[in-house]
Design an enzyme around this catalytic site. Structure first.
Site, PDB file in Angstrom:
ATOM      1  N   GLU A   1       0.814  -1.210   0.000  1.00 32.96           N
ATOM      2  CA  GLU A   1       0.000   0.000   0.000  1.00 32.96           C
ATOM      3  C   GLU A   1       0.853   1.268   0.000  1.00 32.96           C
ATOM      4  O   GLU A   1       0.597   2.202   0.748  1.00 32.96           O
ATOM      5  CB  GLU A   1      -0.984  -0.014   1.177  1.00 32.96           C
ATOM      6  CG  GLU A   1      -1.935  -1.205   1.118  1.00 32.96           C
ATOM      7  CD  GLU A   1      -3.073  -1.168   2.134  1.00 32.96           C
ATOM      8  OE1 GLU A   1      -2.856  -0.668   3.243  1.00 32.96           O
ATOM      9  OE2 GLU A   1      -4.165  -1.666   1.797  1.00 32.96           O
TER      10      GLU A   1
ATOM     11  N   ARG B   1       5.274  -8.659   7.466  1.00 32.68           N
ATOM     12  CA  ARG B   1       3.903  -8.899   6.994  1.00 32.68           C
ATOM     13  C   ARG B   1       3.855  -9.304   5.526  1.00 32.68           C
ATOM     14  O   ARG B   1       4.630  -8.806   4.708  1.00 32.68           O
ATOM     15  CB  ARG B   1       3.034  -7.669   7.212  1.00 32.68           C
ATOM     16  CG  ARG B   1       2.829  -7.364   8.676  1.00 32.68           C
ATOM     17  CD  ARG B   1       2.059  -6.075   8.847  1.00 32.68           C
ATOM     18  NE  ARG B   1       0.627  -6.248   8.939  1.00 32.68           N
ATOM     19  CZ  ARG B   1      -0.248  -5.534   8.250  1.00 32.68           C
ATOM     20  NH1 ARG B   1       0.142  -4.665   7.334  1.00 32.68           N
ATOM     21  NH2 ARG B   1      -1.533  -5.695   8.440  1.00 32.68           N
TER      22      ARG B   1
ATOM     23  N   ARG C   1      -5.899 -10.147  -6.947  1.00 34.01           N
ATOM     24  CA  ARG C   1      -5.314  -9.710  -5.678  1.00 34.01           C
ATOM     25  C   ARG C   1      -5.231 -10.850  -4.660  1.00 34.01           C
ATOM     26  O   ARG C   1      -4.290 -10.927  -3.871  1.00 34.01           O
ATOM     27  CB  ARG C   1      -6.138  -8.547  -5.106  1.00 34.01           C
ATOM     28  CG  ARG C   1      -5.709  -8.144  -3.730  1.00 34.01           C
ATOM     29  CD  ARG C   1      -6.365  -6.873  -3.270  1.00 34.01           C
ATOM     30  NE  ARG C   1      -6.196  -6.707  -1.832  1.00 34.01           N
ATOM     31  CZ  ARG C   1      -6.799  -5.796  -1.109  1.00 34.01           C
ATOM     32  NH1 ARG C   1      -7.622  -4.931  -1.675  1.00 34.01           N
ATOM     33  NH2 ARG C   1      -6.588  -5.715   0.195  1.00 34.01           N
TER      34      ARG C   1
ATOM     35  N   ASP D   1      -8.477  -9.160   2.776  1.00 32.56           N
ATOM     36  CA  ASP D   1      -8.276  -8.159   3.824  1.00 32.56           C
ATOM     37  C   ASP D   1      -9.379  -8.157   4.867  1.00 32.56           C
ATOM     38  O   ASP D   1     -10.227  -7.262   4.845  1.00 32.56           O
ATOM     39  CB  ASP D   1      -8.166  -6.762   3.182  1.00 32.56           C
ATOM     40  CG  ASP D   1      -7.774  -5.702   4.191  1.00 32.56           C
ATOM     41  OD1 ASP D   1      -7.378  -6.072   5.308  1.00 32.56           O
ATOM     42  OD2 ASP D   1      -7.862  -4.508   3.859  1.00 32.56           O
TER      43      ASP D   1
ATOM     44  N   GLU E   1     -13.142  -3.437  11.482  1.00 32.23           N
ATOM     45  CA  GLU E   1     -13.026  -2.539  10.330  1.00 32.23           C
ATOM     46  C   GLU E   1     -14.133  -2.771   9.307  1.00 32.23           C
ATOM     47  O   GLU E   1     -14.698  -1.819   8.773  1.00 32.23           O
ATOM     48  CB  GLU E   1     -11.649  -2.728   9.681  1.00 32.23           C
ATOM     49  CG  GLU E   1     -11.475  -1.911   8.416  1.00 32.23           C
ATOM     50  CD  GLU E   1     -10.111  -2.066   7.769  1.00 32.23           C
ATOM     51  OE1 GLU E   1      -9.238  -2.745   8.344  1.00 32.23           O
ATOM     52  OE2 GLU E   1      -9.911  -1.496   6.682  1.00 32.23           O
TER      53      GLU E   1
ATOM     54  N   HIS F   1     -15.752  -7.235  -0.041  1.00 26.88           N
ATOM     55  CA  HIS F   1     -15.216  -5.939  -0.453  1.00 26.88           C
ATOM     56  C   HIS F   1     -16.243  -5.098  -1.207  1.00 26.88           C
ATOM     57  O   HIS F   1     -15.914  -4.437  -2.191  1.00 26.88           O
ATOM     58  CB  HIS F   1     -13.969  -6.146  -1.328  1.00 26.88           C
ATOM     59  CG  HIS F   1     -12.912  -5.100  -1.070  1.00 26.88           C
ATOM     60  ND1 HIS F   1     -13.053  -3.799  -1.501  1.00 26.88           N
ATOM     61  CD2 HIS F   1     -11.719  -5.154  -0.442  1.00 26.88           C
ATOM     62  CE1 HIS F   1     -11.992  -3.106  -1.148  1.00 26.88           C
ATOM     63  NE2 HIS F   1     -11.169  -3.898  -0.487  1.00 26.88           N
TER      64      HIS F   1
ATOM     65  N   TRP G   1      -9.266  -1.663  -5.552  1.00 25.03           N
ATOM     66  CA  TRP G   1      -9.824  -1.005  -4.380  1.00 25.03           C
ATOM     67  C   TRP G   1     -11.326  -0.778  -4.558  1.00 25.03           C
ATOM     68  O   TRP G   1     -11.975  -0.194  -3.717  1.00 25.03           O
ATOM     69  CB  TRP G   1      -9.111   0.353  -4.125  1.00 25.03           C
ATOM     70  CG  TRP G   1      -7.773   0.179  -3.464  1.00 25.03           C
ATOM     71  CD1 TRP G   1      -7.246  -0.973  -2.976  1.00 25.03           C
ATOM     72  CD2 TRP G   1      -6.788   1.198  -3.203  1.00 25.03           C
ATOM     73  NE1 TRP G   1      -5.998  -0.750  -2.434  1.00 25.03           N
ATOM     74  CE2 TRP G   1      -5.685   0.577  -2.561  1.00 25.03           C
ATOM     75  CE3 TRP G   1      -6.722   2.570  -3.442  1.00 25.03           C
ATOM     76  CZ2 TRP G   1      -4.540   1.265  -2.161  1.00 25.03           C
ATOM     77  CZ3 TRP G   1      -5.575   3.265  -3.039  1.00 25.03           C
ATOM     78  CH2 TRP G   1      -4.495   2.625  -2.408  1.00 25.03           C
TER      79      TRP G   1
END
Ligand code: BDP
Length: 715
Positions: free
Chosen positions: A306, A339, A350, A379, A407, A535, A558
């Site tokens: 990122e 990580r 991805r 994620d 989140e 997502h 994204w």
């Protein structure tokens, strides 16, 4: 009038004693036990003997001295000898271990492990907490207190425990300006605070107690998106102060580092890991850190992820970068937690990228490097299949990264108990060494015997009075710690313990609250991203639905369309061998199972498959109909949670009752928002009606698209 008052007073005294609470005491409330239990224990516990003097042993003593008189409603003596019945807390090397006949048993205890035993000594009953070392004794002390708090008596104790993972960490995503990335419980407890304020000193101590009570033994104090400033002496001195507060509870501190620190702070021309000046800078930095904090844990590193700097900026690999840091920490016993959360705007799916990048590096890492992998390949989505890296890296120790902060799960507004989600991943079979090669076993040393085993959870802790924003979200901190200690515990068991300690031991409270908790993760998946959808949440703040979002110029990966692939032909991401072939990263027979829509578990269906709207589901419904069903099951369940919680009025304290009731209203509204938004949006592709047996939408798609949340207050 008078008569009425008398009755009122009588009723008040007969009713169970319920104090006002703000949630600050977490699960360490030490409320008075039931009278019968108190009376039985008063006989058995006349004194507490803790002969050893280390600061960790003193923490154990302090906890018992605080808890026992409160629970038993009687003063408890500290004593030095075994003259009276009571509690004895010792380590394996203390002479009492031999006198009490436990030395043999203790010799085979695992690191940081403990025994709890009721033994007869000179005709007196002794409740013994015996730790392998002082940390084990501390953990055993908390385990004993947990047994008391949850209503057990202490006759015939025979408990033997040792942790599943050696390093059990919280990761705080706290910025030095005091904000918390993806934190929904107020500002940082570490940064931009007056470290000497009494309230902060108390916070740090209570934080340490809570963590020690569940076995957490390490904490990363700053955001993985780290600034070089973290390593300045100004900040390292603060870290030393915090380390001093956590040490008596056997908690080590770690720091996230920015890979460009040598260039940014040291004025070196670059931060290339193969530049000797850079390696030297890190060596000196490590020496400086260990001078201040002799038991410093090590570094957590987010690099080339990122937009953050990393070794690839210089044409080097993740292994080059990690090893250079590992060499700097090695002489001091420090670890590098590197990580694997990496993905670039390339045509590759991805979900495949971390595996593609790291698998070829297997075997190239130093022995004090652990690769930290998020539970799923994307994620922290409400539900993800496990990351295919688990099981696939044979020569490199991996550690799990779970997210405790919600989140993508309604922040601190939604009641979502995460133990079932953690368990789903830990218990998933990777088949890497045949049937039964669960993710947990690939990590805990049983399949690959690595020197280091570890686990991390991204913290949900902030400066809110109740620590986690939502009173029930405390259970996720608790459950993460309990599973880090013992991944074989069940979600039910953990919920049961937590409710008993946090609210009440009464079955009328324990059963409804824990059943609601147990249903809550699947419920959240259902009303937000069911059947493997992922997502499709709001841009940037990740709260609420936005399956339609477009952002000119934004990275495709994204944006939600990349993931849901809705079209007239159907819904879902084709990751089969006809699509991105992400299924090939899993071992057989799982690979084939996931690759075939008829054998892929429905919870992951749209994660791996793009299917027509009329695709027949196991229920007999079409995919479109099933989607509607799931969204409605989700919203209906939340309405059920509201009823369950309302039935707790008077059974739990008024303050937390109202707080949770208020949050459930938000959750119910949000769930309907999710349902209407997703169904109305997907309907523009499916062109099919919502069958009449379902509630009609109460929103209009165009109105929903206008909602732009300002979540600024969260950061
Ligand atoms: C994502 C978060 C982002 C984190 C990133 C990470 O949205 O804030 O920085 O993960 O884990 O979940 O590095």
């Amino acid at each position: 009038m008078r008569k009425f008052m008398l009755i009122a007073i009588l009723v008040a005294t007969l009713a169970p004693r319920i104090n006002a609470e703000n949630g600050y005491r977490l699960w360490l409330r030490y409320e008075p036990l039931e009278t019968t239990q108190q009376n039985a224990l008063k006989e058995r516990i006349r004194q507490v003997v803790i002969p050893e003097q280390s600061s960790v042993m003193q923490s154990a003593a302090a906890e018992l001295t605080k808890a026992l008189p409160a629970m038993l409603q009687t003063p408890i003596q500290r004593a030095q000898s075994l003259n009276a019945p009571g509690i004895v807390v010792i380590t394996a090397t203390h002479p009492y271990a031999k006198q009490l006949g436990l030395r043999q048993d203790m010799s085979t205890l695992g690191e940081e492990g403990y025994l709890l035993r009721t033994v007869k000594h000179q005709n007196k009953m002794m409740v013994v907490v015996a730790g392998k070392n002082d940390a084990g004794a501390l953990y055993g002390t908390y385990a004993l207190l947990r047994l008391l708090q949850t209503g057990n008596d202490l006759t015939n104790l025979n408990v033997r425990e040792a942790p599943s993972f050696a390093h059990r960490l919280l990761n705080h995503w706290d910025n030095l300006n005091g904000t918390v990335e993806r934190g929904y419980a107020g500002h940082s407890i570490w940064w931009n605070v007056n470290l000497n304020a009494d309230s902060i000193i108390a916070r740090h101590e209570d934080y340490a107690r809570a963590n020690a009570s569940i076995g957490i033994n390490g904490t990363v104090l700053n955001n993985v998106n780290a600034t070089p400033q973290m390593l300045t002496s100004e900040y390292l001195e603060k870290v030393a102060v915090i380390a001093g507060r956590l040490r008596p509870y056997h908690i080590k501190v770690y720091l996230s580092i920015n890979f460009s620190s040598p260039k940014e702070l040291g004025g070196i021309e670059n931060s290339d890991p193969l530049n000797p000046q850079v390696a030297q800078w890190w060596k000196e930095k490590a020496t400086e850190i260990y001078r201040l904090i002799p038991d410093f844990g090590g570094f957590l590193v987010k690099a080339n992820s990122e937009g953050l700097p990393g070794p690839q900026d210089y044409g080097r690999t993740h292994a080059d970068g990690a090893n250079m840091l590992a060499d700097a920490l090695k002489p001091h016993g420090g670890l590098v937690m590197w990580r694997a959360f990496v993905y670039n705007p390339t045509p590759e799916d991805r979900a495949k990228q971390a595996y593609s990048e790291f698998k070829p590096l297997d075997g190239q890492f130093r022995d004090n490097v652990i690769v930290q992998v998020k539970n799923g390949p994307i994620d922290f989505q409400p539900r993800e299949p496990f990351s295919p890296m688990f099981g696939a890296m044979e020569k490199t120790p991996l550690m799990m990264e779970f997210q405790i902060t919600q989140e993508y799960l309604g922040h601190s507004n939604h009641l979502v108990y995460l133990a079932p989600m953690y368990k789903e991943v830990l218990d998933a079979d990777t088949y890497c060494k045949g049937t039964g090669s669960t993710v947990a076993k690939t990590l805990d040393g049983s399949i690959y015997p690595h020197q280091h085993t570890a686990i991390a959870g991204v913290s949900n802790i902030g400066r809110d009075a109740n620590w986690c924003g939502h009173d029930i979200a405390q259970s996720n901190w608790y459950a993460y710690g309990r599973l880090a200690w013992n991944h074989q515990l069940t979600s039910e068991q953990i919920a049961d313990e937590w409710v008993r300690m946090t609210f009440s031991n009464q079955a009328e409270v324990v059963t409804p609250i824990s059943s609601m908790m147990m249903a809550s993760h699947q419920t959240c998946v259902d009303y937000s991203m069911p059947l493997g959808l992922h997502h499709i949440m709001g841009w940037d703040h990740h709260y609420g639905p936005e399956p339609w979002t477009e952002f000119p110029g934004a990275r495709a990966d994204w944006l939600p369309q990349y993931y849901h692939q809705a079209s007239a032909s159907g819904l879902g991401f084709d990751r089969t061998d006809k699509g991105s072939n992400a299924t090939a990263q899993y071992a057989e027979p799982l690979r084939s199972q996931l690759n075939d829509a008829t054998t892929c578990p429905e919870g992951y269906l749209l994660w791996f498959h793009h299917l027509p709207w009329d695709y027949p589901m196991k229920s007999g419904r079409t995919l479109w109909h099933e989607l509607i069903e799931r969204y409605h099951v989700g919203t209906n369940n939340v309405r059920g949670f509201q009823r369950t919680w309302d039935s707790m009025e008077g059974m739990v304290d008024a303050e937390r009752f109202k707080a949770v009731q208020y949050k459930l209203k938000i959750q119910a509204r949000d769930a309907i928002w999710w349902r209407d938004a997703c169904l109305l949006y997907f309907q523009t592709f499916s062109k099919r009606p919502i069958p009449l047996e379902y509630e009609r939408p109460i929103h209009d798609l165009n109105e929903l698209k206008q909602i732009k949340l300002d979540m600024g207050h969260h950061n």
